[in-house]
Design a protein around this motif. Sequence first.
Motif, PDB file in Angstrom:
ATOM      1  N   GLU A 232       0.813  -1.180   0.077  1.00 51.45           N
ATOM      2  CA  GLU A 232       0.030  -0.200  -0.037  1.00 51.45           C
ATOM      3  C   GLU A 232       0.965   1.213  -0.115  1.00 51.45           C
ATOM      4  OE1 GLU A 232      -3.558  -0.372   3.176  1.00 51.45           O
ATOM      5  OE2 GLU A 232      -1.987  -2.138   3.373  1.00 51.45           O
ATOM      6  N   ARG A 278      -8.533  -4.293  -5.741  1.00 47.61           N
ATOM      7  CA  ARG A 278      -7.659  -4.449  -4.547  1.00 47.61           C
ATOM      8  C   ARG A 278      -6.217  -4.933  -5.256  1.00 47.61           C
ATOM      9  NH1 ARG A 278      -7.409  -3.928   0.520  1.00 47.61           N
ATOM     10  NH2 ARG A 278      -5.696  -5.558   0.804  1.00 47.61           N
ATOM     11  N   GLN A 282      -2.711  -3.120  -5.570  1.00 46.10           N
ATOM     12  CA  GLN A 282      -1.452  -3.849  -4.850  1.00 46.10           C
ATOM     13  C   GLN A 282      -0.293  -3.903  -6.033  1.00 46.10           C
ATOM     14  OE1 GLN A 282      -1.693  -7.451  -3.046  1.00 46.10           O
ATOM     15  NE2 GLN A 282      -2.425  -6.632  -1.019  1.00 46.10           N
ATOM     16  N   ALA A 285       1.535  -0.673  -5.981  1.00 42.04           N
ATOM     17  CA  ALA A 285       2.261  -0.593  -4.670  1.00 42.04           C
ATOM     18  C   ALA A 285       3.632  -1.581  -4.944  1.00 42.04           C
ATOM     19  CB  ALA A 285       1.461  -1.070  -3.480  1.00 42.04           C
TER      20      ALA A 285
END
Length: 327
Positions: A232, A278, A282, A285
């Motif tokens: 994150e 999500r 990710q 990140a």
Amino acid sequence: MLLSDIFEKYPDRQYLMFGGKGGLGKTTFSAATAYYLAKKGKRVLVFSVDPQASLSDIFEKDIFGQGNVEIIPNLFACEVDADQRVKNYQDEIRQKIIDMYGMKKIPEEIESYIQASSAEPAMEESAIFDAVVDIVVKGDFDYYIYDLVPLGHALYYLSMASIYDAWLEKITGLREQMREYDKAIAAMTREDDTAQDEIYNELMYIKNRIGASSKIMTDTKKTAFFFVLTPEEMIIADTENAAKLFAKYDVPLAGYLVNRVIDRALLKENIPPYLKNRIAMQAGALDTINKRLGSSVLSWVPEFDSEIKGLKSIRDLAEVMFEEKLS
Ligand SMILES: Nc1ncnc2c1ncn2[C@@H]1O[C@H](COP(=O)(O)OP(=O)(O)OP(=O)(O)O)[C@@H](O)[C@H]1O
Ligand SMILES: [Mg+2]
């Protein structure tokens, strides 16, 4: 480099610490690493000063305030009960006063003073600090794994070690000077100076203990500090800042462990949009992590479908963390 390589390559690094923001997996990784090393035949103590008793949770065993509890052969866990340590301090102080002044009972005013001073947060901090020093200077284990509380506190602990050190340096210096004067006076007046020496010796004792523990914490040869993070952006930024701060205290950074990586292969399946999002988040990140920390990442740990609790899931996690089958 693999996480297991670190242990093979640097066998002297017997003090392991997992740091990171709250809830990212410090306790989980501490437990899994302890499990792994114990299975490799090392004597391991994993310990925490967290009043939340999270090692009790993960090992599913009540170990809070019970000393070193054996979990499996070679693996011991310990949760320091700081409140109890403060109570023990108070009892010691009471006993000393009673002995010194030949009293039967502590007078009311002194008792309320003792009560008030132990409500100070500094008292609890110093009890915790003392407990940790106790654990690390004893030296009965091949590995000590310090399951840290969230970052801020770990930093506080380190700064405390250096402040204590500076403070004691000053006090002992002063005392040493005083002792010279005392000796001169005692020689003139033939007074006994053993009481003075006792204080001096006590200070030297504390100083040596703190010296030993802060040396251990910042000794590249003996210590490995791992940062736990998740993919994150905010967490990455916080981790980098923390790493800079740790460098300021000369804490030797062994590497990063990335936790809760969702399996990208899921994208090929029929999954709900939130999970797709999500995974996409990710992916960004993970790119950042690769660019900024790349070669220092020692392990990428997937998101499990349930929380990690009990020996079976600890073993499952250790196997992916260390990329090795365990018994
Ligand atoms: N890879 C994972 N997959 C699924 N659940 C995980 C994973 N890693 C950690 N967890 C779960 O996340 C929760 C928080 O983990 P953990 O207690 O290890 O964090 P922590 O960093 O020690 O937290 P604190 O800062 O409060 O001490 C736990 O319930 C744990 O089981
Ligand atoms: Mg924890």
